[in-house]
Design an enzyme around this catalytic site. Sequence first.
Site, short mmCIF file in Angstrom:
data_model
loop_
_atom_site.label_atom_id
_atom_site.label_comp_id
_atom_site.label_asym_id
_atom_site.label_seq_id
_atom_site.Cartn_x
_atom_site.Cartn_y
_atom_site.Cartn_z
N GLY A 76 -43.44 -46.43 42.99
CA GLY A 76 -42.16 -46.54 43.68
C GLY A 76 -41.18 -45.48 43.21
O GLY A 76 -41.57 -44.44 42.68
N VAL A 98 -45.59 -40.27 42.87
CA VAL A 98 -44.44 -41.05 42.42
C VAL A 98 -43.32 -40.86 43.43
O VAL A 98 -43.10 -39.75 43.93
CB VAL A 98 -43.98 -40.61 41.02
N CYS A 99 -42.62 -41.93 43.75
CA CYS A 99 -41.45 -41.89 44.63
C CYS A 99 -41.85 -41.28 45.98
O CYS A 99 -42.89 -41.59 46.54
CB CYS A 99 -40.33 -41.13 43.94
N THR A 100 -41.03 -40.38 46.50
CA THR A 100 -41.29 -39.82 47.83
C THR A 100 -42.40 -38.78 47.83
O THR A 100 -42.69 -38.19 48.88
CB THR A 100 -40.01 -39.20 48.41
#
Length: 223
Positions: free
Chosen positions: A150, A100-102
């Site tokens: 994202g 998730v995310c970075t």
Amino acid sequence: MSLTIGFYLFPEMTQLDFAGPFEVFSQVPDTQIHLAAKTLEPVKADTGLRLLPTTTLEACPDVDVLCVPGGPHVDLLFDDETTLAFLRRQGVQASYVTSVCTGSLILGAAGLLKGYKATSHWTSVDLLSHFGAVPTRGRVVKDRNRITGGGVTAGIDFALTVVAELKGDRVAKMIQLGTEYNPEPPFNCGHPDVAEPEIVDAVKTRMSDRLERRRGRAGAFAE
């Protein structure tokens, strides 16, 4: 059929990257979730919230789904051999390697996204190319057994996608309804494509130091 899911926890991680998916995954029948960290001491998230690991990296059993959240300082893990060795060990045998995310940048640093389409937070998705991944914009991106979400709040969409992949749409829909996931945000500005330019610039300015450092370390990693 039983399912094991493993989250990697690390200091200064973004807790919502983890908490949203954890809430979804915890409602999947016959599922065991491992929260793996370097030690069993509480892990302080970037907001100060303490998260309690259930196992160390060394003791963590093989998992079916490996999930890595992100955080403002993920670049500090790009050359953390203890972290990367754990992810490689789990990634080579897991049925699904996810983030998730970075968190996708950490997977990239471990060499687990080479040749795969993947996404990340909108400020950093382009950095995936430094790790041999194919940067792909999207709330959730699936490429074979790699599923990446994202930025931050996309974690719930991501987790429901994973559940549907593993257990079918019906189970995922029941979890979505049970958690009343029916978002109606008060403002239409959750992505730079729809936010006012002034707001986009303000967020970029606020995050400029971490982004400059992250870009530098990602670029050096690729050299």
